[in-house]
Write an enzyme that holds these catalytic residues in place. Structure first.
Site, mmCIF file in Angstrom:
data_model
loop_
_atom_site.group_PDB
_atom_site.id
_atom_site.type_symbol
_atom_site.label_atom_id
_atom_site.label_comp_id
_atom_site.label_asym_id
_atom_site.label_seq_id
_atom_site.Cartn_x
_atom_site.Cartn_y
_atom_site.Cartn_z
ATOM 1 N N HIS A 258 0.735 -4.295 4.583
ATOM 2 C CA HIS A 258 -0.503 -3.821 5.321
ATOM 3 C C HIS A 258 -1.751 -3.883 4.216
ATOM 4 O O HIS A 258 -1.725 -3.668 2.992
ATOM 5 C CB HIS A 258 -0.364 -2.423 5.652
HETATM 6 P P1 AMP Z 1 0.850 2.091 0.521
HETATM 7 O O1 AMP Z 1 2.092 1.681 1.331
HETATM 8 O O2 AMP Z 1 0.925 2.844 -0.615
HETATM 9 O O3 AMP Z 1 0.078 0.757 0.372
HETATM 10 O O4 AMP Z 1 0.088 3.016 1.527
HETATM 11 C C1 AMP Z 1 0.519 3.414 2.635
HETATM 12 C C2 AMP Z 1 -0.632 4.068 3.380
HETATM 13 O O5 AMP Z 1 -0.356 4.303 4.903
HETATM 14 C C3 AMP Z 1 -1.306 5.307 2.717
HETATM 15 O O6 AMP Z 1 -2.711 5.071 2.518
HETATM 16 C C4 AMP Z 1 -1.153 6.311 3.808
HETATM 17 O O7 AMP Z 1 -2.202 7.257 4.039
HETATM 18 C C5 AMP Z 1 -1.082 5.527 5.228
HETATM 19 N N1 AMP Z 1 0.099 6.161 6.008
HETATM 20 C C6 AMP Z 1 1.300 6.813 5.864
HETATM 21 N N2 AMP Z 1 2.040 7.002 7.086
HETATM 22 C C7 AMP Z 1 1.332 6.599 8.133
HETATM 23 C C8 AMP Z 1 1.209 6.421 9.414
HETATM 24 N N3 AMP Z 1 2.355 6.891 10.018
HETATM 25 N N4 AMP Z 1 0.339 5.942 10.035
HETATM 26 C C9 AMP Z 1 -1.028 5.335 9.437
HETATM 27 N N5 AMP Z 1 -1.021 5.220 8.093
HETATM 28 C C10 AMP Z 1 -0.037 6.086 7.469
#
Ligand code: AMP
Ligand code: ZN
Length: 344
Positions: free
Chosen positions: A262
């Protein structure tokens, strides 16, 4: 000046003439032959600009009108250009727009493919910024927090969202990206959702439909996909009301906590109650955050993405303002300090 026509792709009725700058309301009724009660009699308001070669579409009805599968939203207005598809309601009753120099009604959608008077295709018109089609609400989730960064064990219960009972907590993005209510843009390659725990005023995630678990799984063949993700992310910024005022960065966490690649698109105000701790701060303001361009360059150069040893240590660095680089003792002090860099 060219003449504008709204063409029923299902060939349900004759093309509808849209005179330049006239406002026309369409929906259920004899003109469209739509009988579906889900479609309002005044479902959309259309206004053609024959000089610019576009129609502005405003959704008046309650049920969703969409352009290229992206919901317009009641009261919102988007543009429809040749090559794009309007669905009058609930992904049904498809229409395209056609501009032709002669004033006779163009051929119907089916005949059109055999005729010279075909509607212009998308790439013949001005390149459309994908996210301009998106109606983004400013709602932010404020109740919960995300799982801690780079933590492989199940996070503390306060930070686990209930829906994770369906699977491991780090699979949450795969669930969210499939939820139409959370999608703010999608095309054949990617989907954009709002980060559930935004760390700034604007924070989106761009995810590919293709299942790619992490940066480690990326190969040379993914370069075009990553470039498209960056382009879509850039378009989100362009269409954002604060897009000119705020600085944005587009990049990846070197060691993500959530599965499925992502791209973070995040404004640099970091003005958000979800930004709560040092890990959050350092993950976006140190080299833990790798620019999208650098990931693409690395892939093109080495055929894979390498994460430097010691990267996880970056999360423990002292809190330092990303604008003036002054060290701040605590998160509340940092937040107060950040206000001094905000113009409004
Ligand atoms: P990272 O894996 O560290 O790059 O970041 C994961 C991102 O996903 C973080 O910014 C979280 O706030 C976000 N996040 C966690 N769970 C969800 C979810 N179910 N839907 C959307 N965003 C999410
Ligand atoms: Zn500062």
């Amino acid at each position: 000046m060219p003449t504008c026509w709204l063409v029923s792709e299902d060939d349900c009725h004759k093309p509808v003439h849209l005179p330049h700058h006239h406002v026309l309301t369409l929906g259920r009724g004899p003109e469209t032959r739509i009988k579906d009660q889900k479609c309002s009699r005044r479902q959309v308001e259309l206004r053609a600009d024959c000089n610019k070669g576009l129609i502005s579409v405003k959704q008046l009805g309650t049920n969703p009108t969409s352009v290229d599968n992206v919901v317009v939203g009641k009261g919102n207005q988007v543009t429809l250009k040749p090559g794009q598809r309007l669905h009058m309601v609930n992904q049904l009753y498809p229409y395209t727009v056609s501009f032709s120099e002669d004033t006779s009604s163009p051929t119907s959608a089916r005949e059109g493919s055999k005729s010279n008077k075909r509607p212009l295709q998308r790439d013949e018109g001005e390149k459309e910024s994908p996210a301009r089609k998106v109606a983004v609400s400013s709602h932010r989730e404020r109740e919960a927090d995300d799982p801690p960064l780079a933590e492989k064990a199940k996070p503390a219960s306060a930070e686990v969202e209930p829906s994770f009972s369906a699977g491991h907590w780090n699979q949450g993005l795969k669930v969210s990206m499939q939820d139409p209510k959370l999608q703010v843009y999608k095309d054949e390659k990617v989907v954009v959702i709002k980060d559930k725990y935004p760390k700034a005023r604007h924070h989106w995630l761009v995810l590919p439909w293709e299942s790619i678990p992490s940066l480690k799984a990326l190969r040379l063949k993914h370069c075009d996909l990553l470039k498209h993700m960056q382009h879509v992310g850039g378009s989100m910024v362009q269409q954002c009301p604060d897009g000119q005022k705020l600085r944005f960065r587009l990049g990846y966490h070197a060691i993500p906590s959530m599965s499925h690649v992502h791209l973070h698109v995040i404004s640099q105000d970091f003005d958000s109650p979800c930004l709560k701790n040092k890990k959050h701060w350092n993950s976006f303001t140190t080299d833990y955050f790798i620019e999208s361009e650098d990931v693409i360059a690395m892939l093109e150069r080495d055929g894979k993405v390498a994460v430097k040893d010691g990267t996880s240590e970056l999360l423990k660095l002292p809190l330092r303002c990303h604008v003036c680089h002054k060290e701040q003792a605590t998160i509340p002090k940092l937040k107060d300090h950040l206000k001094t860099h905000l113009t409004s």
